[in-house]
Design a protein around this motif. Structure first.
Motif, PDB file in Angstrom:
ATOM      1  N   ARG A   1       1.415  51.799  71.994  1.00 30.26           N
ATOM      2  CA  ARG A   1       1.449  52.228  70.590  1.00 30.26           C
ATOM      3  C   ARG A   1       1.028  51.112  69.638  1.00 30.26           C
ATOM      4  O   ARG A   1       1.474  51.053  68.502  1.00 30.26           O
ATOM      5  CB  ARG A   1       2.812  52.826  70.233  1.00 30.26           C
ATOM      6  CG  ARG A   1       3.178  54.012  71.135  1.00 30.26           C
ATOM      7  CD  ARG A   1       4.401  54.769  70.688  1.00 30.26           C
ATOM      8  NE  ARG A   1       4.280  55.409  69.389  1.00 30.26           N
ATOM      9  CZ  ARG A   1       3.580  56.518  69.130  1.00 30.26           C
ATOM     10  NH1 ARG A   1       2.904  57.121  70.082  1.00 30.26           N
ATOM     11  NH2 ARG A   1       3.560  57.025  67.914  1.00 30.26           N
ATOM     12  N   GLU A   2       0.163  50.240  70.116  1.00 31.28           N
ATOM     13  CA  GLU A   2      -0.410  49.167  69.290  1.00 31.28           C
ATOM     14  C   GLU A   2      -1.789  49.631  68.838  1.00 31.28           C
ATOM     15  O   GLU A   2      -2.822  49.232  69.374  1.00 31.28           O
ATOM     16  CB  GLU A   2      -0.469  47.869  70.093  1.00 31.28           C
ATOM     17  CG  GLU A   2       0.918  47.359  70.458  1.00 31.28           C
ATOM     18  CD  GLU A   2       0.903  46.192  71.447  1.00 31.28           C
ATOM     19  OE1 GLU A   2      -0.188  45.674  71.755  1.00 31.28           O
ATOM     20  OE2 GLU A   2       2.000  45.826  71.902  1.00 31.28           O
TER      21      GLU A   2
ATOM     22  N   ALA B   1     -10.033  47.154  70.527  1.00 31.80           N
ATOM     23  CA  ALA B   1     -10.427  47.119  71.938  1.00 31.80           C
ATOM     24  C   ALA B   1     -11.411  48.237  72.272  1.00 31.80           C
ATOM     25  O   ALA B   1     -12.393  48.012  72.990  1.00 31.80           O
ATOM     26  CB  ALA B   1      -9.184  47.213  72.826  1.00 31.80           C
ATOM     27  N   PHE B   2     -11.179  49.432  71.754  1.00 33.16           N
ATOM     28  CA  PHE B   2     -12.111  50.534  72.030  1.00 33.16           C
ATOM     29  C   PHE B   2     -13.441  50.346  71.298  1.00 33.16           C
ATOM     30  O   PHE B   2     -14.490  50.712  71.833  1.00 33.16           O
ATOM     31  CB  PHE B   2     -11.492  51.899  71.717  1.00 33.16           C
ATOM     32  CG  PHE B   2     -10.671  52.438  72.853  1.00 33.16           C
ATOM     33  CD1 PHE B   2     -11.250  52.716  74.090  1.00 33.16           C
ATOM     34  CD2 PHE B   2      -9.319  52.680  72.702  1.00 33.16           C
ATOM     35  CE1 PHE B   2     -10.498  53.213  75.146  1.00 33.16           C
ATOM     36  CE2 PHE B   2      -8.553  53.179  73.751  1.00 33.16           C
ATOM     37  CZ  PHE B   2      -9.150  53.440  74.974  1.00 33.16           C
ATOM     38  N   ASN B   3     -13.411  49.765  70.092  1.00 30.60           N
ATOM     39  CA  ASN B   3     -14.680  49.452  69.418  1.00 30.60           C
ATOM     40  C   ASN B   3     -15.499  48.480  70.252  1.00 30.60           C
ATOM     41  O   ASN B   3     -16.707  48.661  70.432  1.00 30.60           O
ATOM     42  CB  ASN B   3     -14.432  48.875  68.016  1.00 30.60           C
ATOM     43  CG  ASN B   3     -14.264  49.950  66.966  1.00 30.60           C
ATOM     44  OD1 ASN B   3     -14.898  50.998  67.018  1.00 30.60           O
ATOM     45  ND2 ASN B   3     -13.414  49.693  65.997  1.00 30.60           N
TER      46      ASN B   3
ATOM     47  N   LEU C   1      -7.080  57.590  67.467  1.00 23.07           N
ATOM     48  CA  LEU C   1      -6.404  56.463  66.815  1.00 23.07           C
ATOM     49  C   LEU C   1      -6.632  56.468  65.308  1.00 23.07           C
ATOM     50  O   LEU C   1      -5.698  56.248  64.532  1.00 23.07           O
ATOM     51  CB  LEU C   1      -6.877  55.150  67.436  1.00 23.07           C
ATOM     52  CG  LEU C   1      -6.425  54.957  68.887  1.00 23.07           C
ATOM     53  CD1 LEU C   1      -7.314  53.950  69.598  1.00 23.07           C
ATOM     54  CD2 LEU C   1      -4.961  54.536  68.932  1.00 23.07           C
ATOM     55  N   HIS C   2      -7.866  56.729  64.897  1.00 24.83           N
ATOM     56  CA  HIS C   2      -8.139  56.801  63.458  1.00 24.83           C
ATOM     57  C   HIS C   2      -7.371  57.961  62.819  1.00 24.83           C
ATOM     58  O   HIS C   2      -6.835  57.822  61.716  1.00 24.83           O
ATOM     59  CB  HIS C   2      -9.641  56.937  63.196  1.00 24.83           C
ATOM     60  CG  HIS C   2     -10.407  55.681  63.452  1.00 24.83           C
ATOM     61  ND1 HIS C   2     -10.116  54.475  62.845  1.00 24.83           N
ATOM     62  CD2 HIS C   2     -11.471  55.431  64.246  1.00 24.83           C
ATOM     63  CE1 HIS C   2     -10.962  53.543  63.252  1.00 24.83           C
ATOM     64  NE2 HIS C   2     -11.797  54.094  64.113  1.00 24.83           N
ATOM     65  N   ALA C   3      -7.294  59.099  63.516  1.00 28.10           N
ATOM     66  CA  ALA C   3      -6.536  60.238  62.989  1.00 28.10           C
ATOM     67  C   ALA C   3      -5.063  59.879  62.853  1.00 28.10           C
ATOM     68  O   ALA C   3      -4.414  60.225  61.861  1.00 28.10           O
ATOM     69  CB  ALA C   3      -6.722  61.463  63.876  1.00 28.10           C
TER      70      ALA C   3
END
Length: 135
Positions: free
Chosen positions: A27-28, A35-37, A59-61
């Motif tokens: 949940r970070e 990391a996904f970018n 994550l953005h949502a």
């Protein structure tokens, strides 16, 4: 499933993906976004790349950054046709549109999902959402 199979993905790609996904599990979310970018930049064309964009959308949502969520889900839908994440990305994009107050585009996206992926679990969720949403 978000668990890649070792036979189709290099260990390096798999490790990078799992490292990013570990931030989601912890949940970070800000670290997960970073990391996904990095993952989608470093590995723009792997079997896991659409999953990376999908998680960026999620994550953005979760951070209420709906514009960025929309961009990420659209990337999955438009650039990775045929991938198993497309149905899920359509569903999530429909929800994002609803949260943005764009009722008609939301309904169009969710109906497209139901037409193109009628057997998917996302189509069932879309049907439930549409039934609960006033026109």
């Amino acid at each position: 499933s978000d668990r890649p199979s070792a036979s189709t993905t290099s260990p390096e790609v798999q490790e990078a993906y799992q490292a990013a996904f570990a931030f989601v599990q912890a949940r970070e979310f800000d670290d997960a976004i970073g990391a996904f970018n990095t993952f989608v930049e470093d590995y723009p064309d792997t079997r896991l790349t659409p999953n990376g964009y999908y998680w960026l959308g999620e994550l953005h949502a979760a951070n209420d950054d709906l514009g960025e969520a929309e961009v990420s889900f659209e990337k999955v839908i438009n650039d990775f046709a045929g991938n198993n994440k497309v149905a899920d990305a359509l569903y999530k994009l429909g929800l994002v549109k609803a949260r943005q107050g764009e009722t008609e585009p939301s309904r169009e996206i969710l109906n497209r999902l139901r037409e193109e992926f009628p057997e998917s679990s996302a189509a069932g969720l879309a049907g439930d959402f549409l039934r609960q949403t006033p026109e």
